[in-house]
Design an enzyme around this catalytic site. Structure first.
Site, PDB file in Angstrom:
ATOM      1  N   CYS A   2     -25.186  12.904 -13.712  1.00  0.00           N
ATOM      2  CA  CYS A   2     -26.248  11.921 -13.560  1.00  0.00           C
ATOM      3  C   CYS A   2     -25.802  10.598 -14.156  1.00  0.00           C
ATOM      4  O   CYS A   2     -24.761  10.493 -14.788  1.00  0.00           O
ATOM      5  CB  CYS A   2     -27.506  12.415 -14.264  1.00  0.00           C
ATOM      6  SG  CYS A   2     -27.884  14.147 -13.943  1.00  0.00           S
ATOM      7  N   ARG A  27     -22.026   8.479  -8.238  1.00  0.00           N
ATOM      8  CA  ARG A  27     -21.910   9.734  -8.975  1.00  0.00           C
ATOM      9  C   ARG A  27     -22.705  10.853  -8.329  1.00  0.00           C
ATOM     10  O   ARG A  27     -22.534  12.014  -8.677  1.00  0.00           O
ATOM     11  CB  ARG A  27     -22.379   9.532 -10.428  1.00  0.00           C
ATOM     12  CG  ARG A  27     -21.502   8.573 -11.209  1.00  0.00           C
ATOM     13  CD  ARG A  27     -22.112   8.219 -12.546  1.00  0.00           C
ATOM     14  NE  ARG A  27     -22.133   9.349 -13.451  1.00  0.00           N
ATOM     15  CZ  ARG A  27     -21.185   9.624 -14.336  1.00  0.00           C
ATOM     16  NH1 ARG A  27     -20.133   8.854 -14.418  1.00  0.00           N
ATOM     17  NH2 ARG A  27     -21.282  10.662 -15.130  1.00  0.00           N
ATOM     18  N   TRP A  78     -29.337  14.239 -10.918  1.00  0.00           N
ATOM     19  CA  TRP A  78     -28.821  15.258 -10.004  1.00  0.00           C
ATOM     20  C   TRP A  78     -29.414  16.579 -10.468  1.00  0.00           C
ATOM     21  O   TRP A  78     -29.152  17.034 -11.575  1.00  0.00           O
ATOM     22  CB  TRP A  78     -27.291  15.285 -10.064  1.00  0.00           C
ATOM     23  CG  TRP A  78     -26.614  16.147  -9.050  1.00  0.00           C
ATOM     24  CD1 TRP A  78     -26.275  15.826  -7.775  1.00  0.00           C
ATOM     25  CD2 TRP A  78     -26.144  17.491  -9.257  1.00  0.00           C
ATOM     26  NE1 TRP A  78     -25.640  16.871  -7.169  1.00  0.00           N
ATOM     27  CE2 TRP A  78     -25.547  17.902  -8.057  1.00  0.00           C
ATOM     28  CE3 TRP A  78     -26.191  18.373 -10.343  1.00  0.00           C
ATOM     29  CZ2 TRP A  78     -24.979  19.166  -7.894  1.00  0.00           C
ATOM     30  CZ3 TRP A  78     -25.639  19.635 -10.177  1.00  0.00           C
ATOM     31  CH2 TRP A  78     -25.037  20.020  -8.965  1.00  0.00           C
ATOM     32  N   ASN A 104     -28.399  13.411 -19.569  1.00  0.00           N
ATOM     33  CA  ASN A 104     -27.390  14.081 -18.747  1.00  0.00           C
ATOM     34  C   ASN A 104     -26.961  15.345 -19.472  1.00  0.00           C
ATOM     35  O   ASN A 104     -26.809  15.332 -20.692  1.00  0.00           O
ATOM     36  CB  ASN A 104     -26.155  13.194 -18.549  1.00  0.00           C
ATOM     37  CG  ASN A 104     -26.442  11.981 -17.699  1.00  0.00           C
ATOM     38  OD1 ASN A 104     -27.487  11.889 -17.068  1.00  0.00           O
ATOM     39  ND2 ASN A 104     -25.504  11.053 -17.680  1.00  0.00           N
ATOM     40  N   GLY A 105     -26.714  16.414 -18.725  1.00  0.00           N
ATOM     41  CA  GLY A 105     -26.284  17.661 -19.342  1.00  0.00           C
ATOM     42  C   GLY A 105     -27.304  18.758 -19.116  1.00  0.00           C
ATOM     43  O   GLY A 105     -28.227  18.637 -18.304  1.00  0.00           O
ATOM     44  N   GLU A 485      -6.614  21.351  -0.283  1.00  0.00           N
ATOM     45  CA  GLU A 485      -7.258  20.064  -0.518  1.00  0.00           C
ATOM     46  C   GLU A 485      -7.856  19.509   0.776  1.00  0.00           C
ATOM     47  O   GLU A 485      -8.964  18.952   0.770  1.00  0.00           O
ATOM     48  CB  GLU A 485      -6.241  19.077  -1.105  1.00  0.00           C
ATOM     49  CG  GLU A 485      -6.753  17.661  -1.267  1.00  0.00           C
ATOM     50  CD  GLU A 485      -7.920  17.510  -2.231  1.00  0.00           C
ATOM     51  OE1 GLU A 485      -8.514  16.407  -2.266  1.00  0.00           O
ATOM     52  OE2 GLU A 485      -8.249  18.480  -2.943  1.00  0.00           O
ATOM     53  N   LYS A 489     -11.742  18.547   1.430  1.00  0.00           N
ATOM     54  CA  LYS A 489     -12.188  17.231   1.878  1.00  0.00           C
ATOM     55  C   LYS A 489     -13.109  17.345   3.089  1.00  0.00           C
ATOM     56  O   LYS A 489     -14.131  16.662   3.167  1.00  0.00           O
ATOM     57  CB  LYS A 489     -10.987  16.350   2.239  1.00  0.00           C
ATOM     58  CG  LYS A 489     -10.267  15.780   1.067  1.00  0.00           C
ATOM     59  CD  LYS A 489     -11.125  14.739   0.349  1.00  0.00           C
ATOM     60  CE  LYS A 489     -10.754  14.668  -1.116  1.00  0.00           C
ATOM     61  NZ  LYS A 489     -11.182  15.803  -1.931  1.00  0.00           N
ATOM     62  N   GLU A 492     -16.516  18.758   2.003  1.00  0.00           N
ATOM     63  CA  GLU A 492     -17.278  17.843   1.155  1.00  0.00           C
ATOM     64  C   GLU A 492     -17.971  16.748   1.959  1.00  0.00           C
ATOM     65  O   GLU A 492     -19.131  16.425   1.717  1.00  0.00           O
ATOM     66  CB  GLU A 492     -16.344  17.176   0.132  1.00  0.00           C
ATOM     67  CG  GLU A 492     -15.908  18.063  -1.007  1.00  0.00           C
ATOM     68  CD  GLU A 492     -14.967  17.329  -1.940  1.00  0.00           C
ATOM     69  OE1 GLU A 492     -15.166  17.416  -3.162  1.00  0.00           O
ATOM     70  OE2 GLU A 492     -14.031  16.660  -1.455  1.00  0.00           O
ATOM     71  N   HIS A 508      -3.321  39.090   7.324  1.00  0.00           N
ATOM     72  CA  HIS A 508      -3.884  40.094   6.422  1.00  0.00           C
ATOM     73  C   HIS A 508      -5.409  40.007   6.350  1.00  0.00           C
ATOM     74  O   HIS A 508      -6.002  40.410   5.352  1.00  0.00           O
ATOM     75  CB  HIS A 508      -3.274  39.954   5.023  1.00  0.00           C
ATOM     76  CG  HIS A 508      -1.814  40.245   4.982  1.00  0.00           C
ATOM     77  ND1 HIS A 508      -1.290  41.512   5.179  1.00  0.00           N
ATOM     78  CD2 HIS A 508      -0.742  39.424   4.798  1.00  0.00           C
ATOM     79  CE1 HIS A 508       0.020  41.467   5.100  1.00  0.00           C
ATOM     80  NE2 HIS A 508       0.379  40.200   4.869  1.00  0.00           N
ATOM     81  N   LYS A 603     -19.977  12.958  -8.533  1.00  0.00           N
ATOM     82  CA  LYS A 603     -18.609  12.512  -8.744  1.00  0.00           C
ATOM     83  C   LYS A 603     -17.978  13.168  -9.961  1.00  0.00           C
ATOM     84  O   LYS A 603     -16.880  13.684  -9.893  1.00  0.00           O
ATOM     85  CB  LYS A 603     -18.582  10.986  -8.900  1.00  0.00           C
ATOM     86  CG  LYS A 603     -17.193  10.404  -9.145  1.00  0.00           C
ATOM     87  CD  LYS A 603     -16.272  10.643  -7.973  1.00  0.00           C
ATOM     88  CE  LYS A 603     -14.924  10.002  -8.163  1.00  0.00           C
ATOM     89  NZ  LYS A 603     -13.992  10.389  -7.091  1.00  0.00           N
TER      90      LYS A 603
END
Length: 608
Positions: A2, A27, A78, A104-105, A485, A489, A492, A508, A603
């Site tokens: 946040c 963020r 958030w 925040n937290g 990666e 991407k 996301e 497999h 973020k």
């Protein structure tokens, strides 16, 4: 995750706080709010709040016409505890409207504290853990605001970055940190507070970063720092290297596109001043690791989360290949919970763009407690991981505003190339190989620019694949971290389901998913595994799967091939990831996604 912004001074506070929140929108958040000390008299004096689900612009529309004051705090939330809505948005205020808190937290013992407070007659209006903090501060009996906050925090378990206003103390804001960043900004007869320097740099570049267990009181003309136990500390101001213009869009439609486009310059920056041609090595002065210590290391363990973890996978391979030290990467979030064996002969490396990623920071703290040597590879100077580690490498990517990481991922992989070369030359890497890697590193900026010039090719490919229901990404050895990666991407930013597997693992189990509606992106560098990778393409085509190959030469079995410039084989993964960032970007653009603010994501993940 946040965002926190606060101000005390002589200027009207609401516009400043809104501007700060807009700087922190990258963020990720789902609601926003603001609390001020009203400058009115009589009944119009005291704390005033406004908050709403949605964006900062929605909050701005909701502000009352008479919302004047010169001290205030603001927040973008958030959601963790409680759904995104007006009531759960911060700031949280006690029933008497004397205390306002942004946080925040996560308060780990919030349920227990809520039950005790409810038994004492407190009525809660939100589902958040933060409201517990508000009631604890409002009920504290100490004479000063600082002591009331300290009294409340003694009951709290968990992580927090908080800012507190109190109607009885209009001349101050009290802040505290434990596991979630808090930064003070020092101006001329005014002070700022934020969770990220991005909210401050348009007003001041003189900042003080709080440590865990540290608090601060800010007034218009001064500040003081101290521990949660009350002992004075001597936090000194530092100068932020990034200017406000670094956070601007720079003529691009999105921050993601700007940051992809900046990668050639960013890579040049991480190389600048570090290459030593005379000895075919590099200078990494911040490592604090002498040659004797480097030679004594028997293993390297790299820890990170998300893209940082994937960059660590590339780094581990380069360290093994160039320095011939066994190396591997592991998610920091898993490492800290599996009771790992901490070996004194292992060099641990923590990777984080923000330097504040909570899972990674907690792993660093656990390793330090057990006596391990830990280095950091981070982007933000003065961040928590940079301060907690024994040394490290700054990646110098510049501010990364988009939620999804692109240029910082690339710069981190390049920084690992520098570290691998440094360790290799201390150990058994020849001068000839050292020169070969240096030549490859120097080619990277120009080759990245060459890929960027062919963006239209990737835009057309994105239009071909944008409506896939799912996508598979495969690669072997050096190609596998690139596949991981690239898959991340795409997920996301476009919300297309994607999976990444080692190409050798396809038969497999995952081969069962291959069909015309599930295209495969295959990473095929020209290395000694090229023939085996081509055999994987045969398997996919035999099952009518579409293939996009990212390779150094045209692939006969692929439906489409994007050809990437060749570099040294150890450095090829750095380049092969660039076109796949653009593929994800243009796929999201085709699907009309909110590219800079993907749903449900933040973020900097500063909670578990």
């Amino acid at each position: 995750m946040c965002g926190i912004v606060g101000y005390i001074g002589k200027r009207e506070v609401a516009p400043l706080l809104l501007e700060g929140l807009q700087r922190l929108e990258y963020r990720g958040y789902d609601s926003a709010g603001i609390a001020i000390h009203s400058s009115g008299t009589g009944k119009s004096a005291g704390l005033k709040t406004a908050k709403t689900k949605g964006r900062v612009r929605d909050l701005e529309d909701r502000l009352p016409k008479r919302f004047a004051g010169t001290t205030g705090i603001a927040h973008t939330r958030w959601a963790t505890h409680g759904a995104p809505n007006d009531v759960n948005a911060h700031p949280h205020v006690d029933p008497g409207e004397q205390v306002a808190v942004v946080h925040n937290g996560i308060v780990d013992n919030a349920s227990e504290l809520r039950a005790k407070l409810t038994a004492d007659g407190v009525e809660f209006v939100s589902d958040t853990d933060t409201e517990v903090l508000t009631h604890l501060i409002a009920r504290a009996q100490a004479d000063t605001l600082e002591a009331r906050v300290q009294e409340a925090l003694r009951h709290v378990e968990g992580t927090y970055g908080i800012a507190v206003l109190h109607a009885e103390f209009p001349d101050r804001i009290v802040v505290a940190r434990n596991g979630s960043p808090v930064v003070l900004g020092i101006g001329e007869h005014e002070m700022f507070v934020a969770s990220d320097v991005a909210a401050l740099v348009s007003h001041t570049r003189q900042v003080v970063t709080l440590d865990d267990g540290e608090m601060a009181t800010i007034k218009a003309d001064d500040y003081r720092t101290y521990t949660t136990e009350g002992s004075r500390t001597s936090a000194a101001p530092e100068t932020v290297e990034w200017a406000a213009e670094s956070y601007d869009m720079g003529g691009h439609d999105t921050y993601m596109h700007k940051e992809i486009a900046e990668q050639a310059d960013a890579v040049d920056r991480v190389l600048r001043g570090r290459i030593d041609d005379r000895f075919a090595t590099v200078h990494l002065g911040g490592l604090n690791l002498d040659a004797r210590e480097a030679r004594s290391m028997r293993r390297v363990k790299i820890l990170g989360c998300g893209s940082a973890y994937h960059a660590g996978m590339i780094g581990a391979q380069m360290i093994e290949e160039l320095a011939r030290i066994p190396a591997d990467a592991e998610p920091a979030s898993e490492f800290r919970y599996r009771n790992p064996v901490v070996d004194p002969d292992t060099l641990y490396i923590a990777v984080s763009q923000s330097g504040e990623t909570y899972d990674t920071l907690a792993a660093v703290q656990e390793l330090k407690r057990k006596g391990a040597r830990v280095l950091g590879v981070v982007n933000v100077v003065g961040s928590a991981i940079a301060r907690e580690t024994d040394g490290g490498v700054y990646v110098h990517a510049g501010p990364e505003v988009c939620v999804v990481s692109t240029k910082c991922f690339t710069n981190t992989a390049v920084a690992f190339g520098l570290l691998a070369l440094h360790l290799g030359r201390i150990r058994d890497l020849s001068v000839a190989d050292g020169k070969r890697i240096i030549s490859g590193l120097r080619q990277l900026p120009g080759q990245i620019a060459e890929i960027m010039e062919r963006e239209d090719e990737l835009k057309k490919l994105a239009a071909e694949y944008a409506h896939a229901k799912s996508m598979m990404f495969v690669g072997r050895v050096r190609g596998y971290p690139v596949a991981r990666e690239a898959s991340l991407k795409l997920k996301e930013v476009s919300y297309i389901h994607a999976e990444a597997y080692p190409a050798s693992e396809l038969k497999h189990g995952p081969l069962a998913l291959i069909e015309p509606a599930v295209p495969t992106v295959a990473i095929l560098p020209d290395d000694d595994l090229l023939d085996k990778n081509r055999a994987t393409l045969e398997e996919i085509k035999a099952r009518s799967g579409q293939i996009l190959a990212v390779a150094h030469q045209e692939q006969e079995k692929a439906d489409h091939t994007f050809i990437v410039p060749r570099n040294e084989v150890e450095l090829d993964p750095i380049l092969m990831g660039i076109p796949l960032q653009l593929l994800a970007y243009h796929t999201a653009l085709e699907l009309e996604r909110d590219i800079d603010k993907p749903r449900n994501l933040a973020k900097s993940v500063t909670v578990e």
